[in-house]
Structures are given as structure tokens and as C-alpha cells.
Write a protein that holds these residues in place. Structure first.
Motif, PDB file in Angstrom:
ATOM      1  N   ALA A 163       0.831  -1.213   0.000  1.00  0.00           N
ATOM      2  CA  ALA A 163       0.000   0.000   0.000  1.00  0.00           C
ATOM      3  C   ALA A 163       0.861   1.257   0.000  1.00  0.00           C
ATOM      4  N   MET A 164       1.899   1.272   0.819  1.00  0.00           N
ATOM      5  CA  MET A 164       2.776   2.450   0.884  1.00  0.00           C
ATOM      6  C   MET A 164       3.622   2.575  -0.388  1.00  0.00           C
ATOM      7  N   MET A 165       4.008   1.452  -0.959  1.00  0.00           N
ATOM      8  CA  MET A 165       4.758   1.489  -2.211  1.00  0.00           C
ATOM      9  C   MET A 165       3.905   2.133  -3.312  1.00  0.00           C
ATOM     10  N   HIS A 166       2.629   1.778  -3.324  1.00  0.00           N
ATOM     11  CA  HIS A 166       1.702   2.351  -4.306  1.00  0.00           C
ATOM     12  C   HIS A 166       1.575   3.863  -4.088  1.00  0.00           C
ATOM     13  N   LYS A 167       1.432   4.286  -2.837  1.00  0.00           N
ATOM     14  CA  LYS A 167       1.358   5.724  -2.530  1.00  0.00           C
ATOM     15  C   LYS A 167       2.637   6.439  -2.961  1.00  0.00           C
ATOM     16  N   ARG A 168       3.786   5.834  -2.643  1.00  0.00           N
ATOM     17  CA  ARG A 168       5.059   6.443  -3.035  1.00  0.00           C
ATOM     18  C   ARG A 168       5.116   6.640  -4.542  1.00  0.00           C
ATOM     19  N   ASP A 169       4.694   5.626  -5.296  1.00  0.00           N
ATOM     20  CA  ASP A 169       4.740   5.723  -6.752  1.00  0.00           C
ATOM     21  C   ASP A 169       3.794   6.798  -7.275  1.00  0.00           C
ATOM     22  N   LEU A 170       2.605   6.906  -6.684  1.00  0.00           N
ATOM     23  CA  LEU A 170       1.670   7.954  -7.097  1.00  0.00           C
ATOM     24  C   LEU A 170       2.226   9.341  -6.790  1.00  0.00           C
ATOM     25  N   PHE A 171       2.772   9.509  -5.593  1.00  0.00           N
ATOM     26  CA  PHE A 171       3.317  10.820  -5.230  1.00  0.00           C
ATOM     27  C   PHE A 171       4.558  11.162  -6.059  1.00  0.00           C
ATOM     28  N   SER A 172       5.329  10.156  -6.430  1.00  0.00           N
ATOM     29  CA  SER A 172       6.484  10.400  -7.305  1.00  0.00           C
ATOM     30  C   SER A 172       6.011  10.908  -8.662  1.00  0.00           C
ATOM     31  N   ALA A 173       4.989  10.246  -9.209  1.00  0.00           N
ATOM     32  CA  ALA A 173       4.439  10.689 -10.496  1.00  0.00           C
ATOM     33  C   ALA A 173       3.890  12.107 -10.383  1.00  0.00           C
ATOM     34  N   TYR A 174       3.235  12.393  -9.271  1.00  0.00           N
ATOM     35  CA  TYR A 174       2.672  13.722  -9.035  1.00  0.00           C
ATOM     36  C   TYR A 174       3.778  14.777  -8.981  1.00  0.00           C
ATOM     37  N   ALA A 175       4.810  14.531  -8.188  1.00  0.00           N
ATOM     38  CA  ALA A 175       5.895  15.507  -8.036  1.00  0.00           C
ATOM     39  C   ALA A 175       6.639  15.713  -9.347  1.00  0.00           C
ATOM     40  N   GLU A 176       6.873  14.630 -10.076  1.00  0.00           N
ATOM     41  CA  GLU A 176       7.572  14.754 -11.359  1.00  0.00           C
ATOM     42  C   GLU A 176       6.757  15.575 -12.347  1.00  0.00           C
ATOM     43  N   GLU A 177       5.445  15.362 -12.373  1.00  0.00           N
ATOM     44  CA  GLU A 177       4.601  16.133 -13.289  1.00  0.00           C
ATOM     45  C   GLU A 177       4.484  17.579 -12.843  1.00  0.00           C
ATOM     46  N   ARG A 178       4.411  17.821 -11.544  1.00  0.00           N
ATOM     47  CA  ARG A 178       4.405  19.210 -11.055  1.00  0.00           C
ATOM     48  C   ARG A 178       5.691  19.921 -11.467  1.00  0.00           C
ATOM     49  N   LEU A 179       6.819  19.229 -11.353  1.00  0.00           N
ATOM     50  CA  LEU A 179       8.089  19.828 -11.756  1.00  0.00           C
ATOM     51  C   LEU A 179       8.069  20.158 -13.246  1.00  0.00           C
ATOM     52  N   ARG A 180       7.604  19.219 -14.078  1.00  0.00           N
ATOM     53  CA  ARG A 180       7.513  19.486 -15.523  1.00  0.00           C
ATOM     54  C   ARG A 180       6.608  20.686 -15.787  1.00  0.00           C
ATOM     55  N   LEU A 181       5.481  20.746 -15.083  1.00  0.00           N
ATOM     56  CA  LEU A 181       4.539  21.838 -15.269  1.00  0.00           C
ATOM     57  C   LEU A 181       5.183  23.183 -14.918  1.00  0.00           C
ATOM     58  N   VAL A 182       5.884  23.231 -13.807  1.00  0.00           N
ATOM     59  CA  VAL A 182       6.503  24.484 -13.374  1.00  0.00           C
ATOM     60  C   VAL A 182       7.629  24.882 -14.334  1.00  0.00           C
ATOM     61  N   SER A 215      -5.047  14.414 -13.139  1.00  0.00           N
ATOM     62  CA  SER A 215      -5.306  12.968 -13.193  1.00  0.00           C
ATOM     63  C   SER A 215      -4.615  12.234 -12.058  1.00  0.00           C
ATOM     64  N   VAL A 216      -3.354  12.573 -11.803  1.00  0.00           N
ATOM     65  CA  VAL A 216      -2.634  11.915 -10.718  1.00  0.00           C
ATOM     66  C   VAL A 216      -3.237  12.306  -9.380  1.00  0.00           C
ATOM     67  N   LEU A 217      -3.603  13.572  -9.223  1.00  0.00           N
ATOM     68  CA  LEU A 217      -4.252  14.017  -7.985  1.00  0.00           C
ATOM     69  C   LEU A 217      -5.562  13.274  -7.735  1.00  0.00           C
ATOM     70  N   ALA A 218      -6.312  13.014  -8.794  1.00  0.00           N
ATOM     71  CA  ALA A 218      -7.556  12.261  -8.646  1.00  0.00           C
ATOM     72  C   ALA A 218      -7.276  10.853  -8.124  1.00  0.00           C
ATOM     73  N   LEU A 219      -6.213  10.233  -8.618  1.00  0.00           N
ATOM     74  CA  LEU A 219      -5.843   8.905  -8.138  1.00  0.00           C
ATOM     75  C   LEU A 219      -5.410   8.958  -6.671  1.00  0.00           C
ATOM     76  N   ILE A 220      -4.631   9.969  -6.320  1.00  0.00           N
ATOM     77  CA  ILE A 220      -4.171  10.115  -4.938  1.00  0.00           C
ATOM     78  C   ILE A 220      -5.364  10.328  -4.009  1.00  0.00           C
ATOM     79  N   ASN A 221      -6.274  11.197  -4.409  1.00  0.00           N
ATOM     80  CA  ASN A 221      -7.435  11.515  -3.575  1.00  0.00           C
ATOM     81  C   ASN A 221      -8.428  10.373  -3.476  1.00  0.00           C
ATOM     82  N   ALA A 222      -8.378   9.456  -4.436  1.00  0.00           N
ATOM     83  CA  ALA A 222      -9.270   8.296  -4.414  1.00  0.00           C
ATOM     84  C   ALA A 222      -8.783   7.236  -3.412  1.00  0.00           C
ATOM     85  N   GLU A 223      -7.550   7.366  -2.992  1.00  0.00           N
ATOM     86  CA  GLU A 223      -6.960   6.384  -2.054  1.00  0.00           C
ATOM     87  C   GLU A 223      -7.655   6.427  -0.723  1.00  0.00           C
TER      88      GLU A 223
END
Length: 131
Positions: free
Chosen positions: A77-96, A123-131
Motif C-alpha cells: 500500500a505504501m509502495m503504491h502511494k510512493r509511486d503515485l506521489f512520485s508521479a505527481y511531483a515529477e509532473e508538477r516539476l515538468r509543469l513548473v 489525473s494523478v491528484l484524482a488517483l491520490i485523492n481516491a486512495e
């Protein structure tokens, strides 16, 4: 030998360490989102300064923090959260980074690439918030 396997299975994962580091990530995220909370009347130059001085360093730090957790022994479960947050942070960085480029050019409308990056973040935020 069976007892040894039981001991290994009962060793705690590093979930607590992950949770503690995610508290640090939350503070980084707040700093990274500062550029989106501009006061009324702020100029593009004001926003560019915030992006460069606050958002970019924060998201780079957040990506680095999450990548540093790749080797933690986490529950599934935590590995899944880590992967989602990694995708989120990487996309936020690309966006900025895209936002910084647009502000430097003085773009008056959002490029399709920037809009697509906002959509991927959502999209990634929706997945995180669905957890």
C-alpha cells in the motif's frame, strides 16, 4: 528454518519512515504551490520570480525526496502511494518548468503542452485523492 522465515516476515517495514518523509513532502508541496497563489494585480515578472525562487526549487526537492525513498522496504500500500506521489511531483516539476518558459517568453495564452501538463497533474491528484 521455519522459525527464521517467521522472524523475517515479522520485521517491520519502513512504512513509518515513509509517513514521516511524506510530512516533509507536504511542506515542500506547499512551497511549490506558492506561484499559484498570486495576489491580485501581480505581473508576469512577479510570477516568474516566485516560480524561479520558490516553486522550481521546491518541486526539485520534492522529486529528490521521493526518489530517495525508492529503496525503502514498504508495504504494498505504501509502495503504491510512493509511486503515485512520485508521479505527481515529477509532473508538477515538468509543469513548473513549462510555466517558467512561458513566463520568460511572455506568453499570453497557455500552450497545449502546458494545458496537457495541468491535466496530467489533475489525473494523478484524482488517483491520490481516491486512495
Amino acid at each position: 528454518m521455519g522459525a527464521g522465515v517467521g522472524v523475517v516476515r515479522s520485521l517491520p517495514s519502513e512504512d513509518q519512515l515513509f509517513i514521516e518523509r511524506m510530512d516533509a513532502f507536504q511542506r515542500i508541496e506547499e512551497q511549490g504551490l506558492v506561484a499559484y497563489r498570486m495576489p491580485e494585480g501581480a505581473t508576469g515578472a512577479d510570477q516568474l520570480k516566485l516560480v524561479q525562487d520558490s516553486s522550481l526549487p521546491a518541486w526539485r526537492s520534492g522529486v529528490h525526496l521521493l526518489h530517495g525513498m525508492k529503496d525503502l522496504d514498504l508495504s504494498d500500500a505504501m509502495m503504491h502511494k510512493r509511486d503515485l506521489f512520485s508521479a505527481y511531483a515529477e509532473e508538477r516539476l515538468r509543469l513548473v518548468e513549462l510555466l517558467e518558459s512561458a513566463l520568460e517568453r511572455g506568453d499570453s495564452i497557455m500552450s497545449p503542452e502546458l494545458l496537457a501538463s495541468f491535466e496530467r497533474v489533475d489525473s494523478v491528484l484524482a488517483l491520490i485523492n481516491a486512495e
